[in-house]
Enzyme design. Structure first.
Site, mmCIF file in Angstrom:
data_model
loop_
_atom_site.group_PDB
_atom_site.id
_atom_site.type_symbol
_atom_site.label_atom_id
_atom_site.label_comp_id
_atom_site.label_asym_id
_atom_site.label_seq_id
_atom_site.Cartn_x
_atom_site.Cartn_y
_atom_site.Cartn_z
ATOM 1 C CB SER A 4 -52.055 5.415 83.381
ATOM 2 O OG SER A 4 -51.903 6.668 82.780
ATOM 3 C CE LYS A 51 -58.214 3.566 84.462
ATOM 4 N NZ LYS A 51 -57.717 4.917 84.399
ATOM 5 C CG HIS A 104 -53.850 2.931 86.872
ATOM 6 N ND1 HIS A 104 -54.330 1.939 86.052
ATOM 7 C CD2 HIS A 104 -53.909 4.077 86.155
ATOM 8 C CE1 HIS A 104 -54.643 2.461 84.874
ATOM 9 N NE2 HIS A 104 -54.391 3.755 84.910
HETATM 10 C C1 LIG Z 1 -58.224 6.113 83.770
HETATM 11 C C2 LIG Z 1 -57.695 7.284 84.453
HETATM 12 C C3 LIG Z 1 -58.497 8.404 84.708
HETATM 13 C C4 LIG Z 1 -59.896 8.514 84.169
HETATM 14 O O1 LIG Z 1 -60.782 7.667 84.797
HETATM 15 P P1 LIG Z 1 -62.136 7.243 84.062
HETATM 16 O O2 LIG Z 1 -63.021 6.810 85.164
HETATM 17 O O3 LIG Z 1 -61.792 6.152 83.109
HETATM 18 O O4 LIG Z 1 -62.654 8.456 83.355
HETATM 19 C C5 LIG Z 1 -57.958 9.435 85.443
HETATM 20 N N1 LIG Z 1 -56.684 9.395 85.877
HETATM 21 C C6 LIG Z 1 -55.885 8.345 85.630
HETATM 22 C C7 LIG Z 1 -54.477 8.353 86.146
HETATM 23 C C8 LIG Z 1 -56.350 7.259 84.909
HETATM 24 O O5 LIG Z 1 -55.553 6.232 84.635
#
Ligand SMILES: *Cc1c(COP(=O)(O)O)cnc(C)c1O
Length: 391
Positions: A180, A239, A208
């Site tokens: 990320s 996302k 992602h």
């Molecule tokens: C954003 C993210 C999460 C957490 O997800 P949320 O639904 O925002 O709590 C977990 N792992 C990765 C790699 C992320 O980028």
């Protein structure tokens, strides 16, 4: 000494190190343009890659479900019965990912805590890429497993760790699919090959990748044309799916175990109907409208190529997450603030989110950015980048 004085000291310490963070209140105008403190900015900070959070069908489904089923679920799922939308979403996400079964959690963060603590305990080794998301690291810590980290994507080191971990009951390898903060992709084929050789379980975090990677947006496994039978996949609806909530997909047996063991599933209130309905609609939109994904990728390639030509270091990014490496923390914030003055919002990323000396400004490109938005960002980057001696 009073409490606030003690706490203030910690805050002052963060300020001194240039690590103090503040929240910016964003007032949307015409997404991805927004007003922050009265100033118009083009946002490059959102993970809503396909622009689905504003898709008319998602909004309609969400509003209708809210009207019909109320705003809150009212209780945890095991205790007061599961509303049907939760089950529909679990079936839909499993189907979308080509797996037998799915389970939905309140957030991706809770999902990682839940899946890792359900599968690993003190007799196990949790083996992670050093750049994994904080929720994976927190899940490993909470599980009590022995934590072993390998340098980013270093398969030789991963093999060394695996071969010296044979005395553990289980070996879990947990990796981000798309990293990320770097925007590069995990070498999942190599990881799975090593896992097979040393009898390890693989969990991949497709936060992602879902909706973004692969010919039909099904994520990292589709990207590598891999089968999912032996891999545990988790991800988030927050996302590219423009909603909220996390999921795990896999075999009936795996999901059955998670329903019975994951405290993050058992002891928390179910997601509200409006959110569940939006997530269900998102999967349908992704399947039906590939054009958003095409736009996302053409924007991404165009923007990244432009930055490279201007001499920026975009690291090993090969996804819509495009970091611009600045190095020290001060330069990171000066670039981010300089861009802000030019009407571009891209956050500066500093330790502890990234290692020391690896500060960067992170751009997230979406399908909603127009050619003009991207040109403006490129121009601003060149101007501020030159002033700061980054290019
Ligand atoms: C954003 C993210 C999460 C957490 O997800 P949320 O639904 O925002 O709590 C977990 N792992 C990765 C790699 C992320 O980028």
């Amino acid at each position: 000494m009073d409490l606030n004085e003690i706490l203030r000291k910690e805050i002052d310490d963060l300020k001194e190190k240039g690590l103090y963070r503040t929240l910016k209140v964003i007032e949307e105008t015409q997404y991805p343009v927004a007003r922050i403190d009265g100033k118009e900015l083009i946002l490059f900070s959102s993970n809503d890659y396909l622009g689905l959070a504003g898709h008319p069908e998602m909004i309609k489904s969400s509003v209708e479900a809210t009207k019909r089923f109320r705003t809150g679920a009212g209780s945890s799922r095991l205790l007061s019965g599961t509303i049907e939308l939760s089950r529909i979403l679990e079936k839909r996400i499993a189907e979308f990912k080509g797996c037998e079964e799915g389970i939905v959690f309140s957030t991706g963060y809770m999902t990682n805590l839940g899946v890792i603590t359900s599968l690993a305990g003190k007799d196990d080794a949790a083996i992670i890429d050093k750049l994994n998301h904080a929720s994976i690291i927190d899940g490993c810590k909470l599980s009590g497993a022995q934590l072993r980290a390998y340098p980013h994507k270093d398969m030789k080191k991963l093999e060394e760790i695996l071969s010296s971990s044979m005395n553990f009951r289980r070996r879990l390898i947990i990796t981000d699919g798309v990293f990320s903060m770097d925007g590069d992709i995990a070498p999942l084929k190599d990881i799975v090959q090593l896992a097979d050789k040393y009898g390890a379980i693989v969990i991949v975090d497709d936060a992602h990748g879902t909706g973004v990677l692969g010919k039909t947006g099904r994520g990292i496994l589709e990207h590598f044309e891999m089968k999912g039978d032996s891999i545990i996949q988790m991800g988030t609806f927050s996302k590219a799916l423009g909603s909220l909530g996390g999921y795990v997909v896999g075999s009936h047996t795996l999901i059955d175990l998670l329903r019975n063991k994951a405290r993050q599933f058992i002891y928390t209130t179910a997601l509200p109907p409006g959110v569940l309905a939006a997530s269900i609609a998102a999967i349908e939109v992704i399947e039906r409208e590939p054009e958003q994904r095409s736009l996302l990728w053409s924007n991404t390639e165009r923007f990244r190529e432009g930055l490279k030509k201007s001499g920026f270091n975009t690291m090993e990014s090969s996804t819509p997450i495009i970091p611009i490496l600045t190095g020290d923390e001060e330069k990171t914030m000066r670039l981010s603030n300089g861009l802000y003055e030019e009407g571009i919002y891209a956050p500066g990323i500093r330790p502890p989110t990234v290692p020391h000396g690896m500060g960067r400004v992170r751009f997230s490109v979406t399908a909603l950015h127009t050619e003009e938005h991207l040109k403006k960002a490129q121009g601003a980057l060149e101007k501020v980048g030159r002033e700061l001696g980054i290019i």
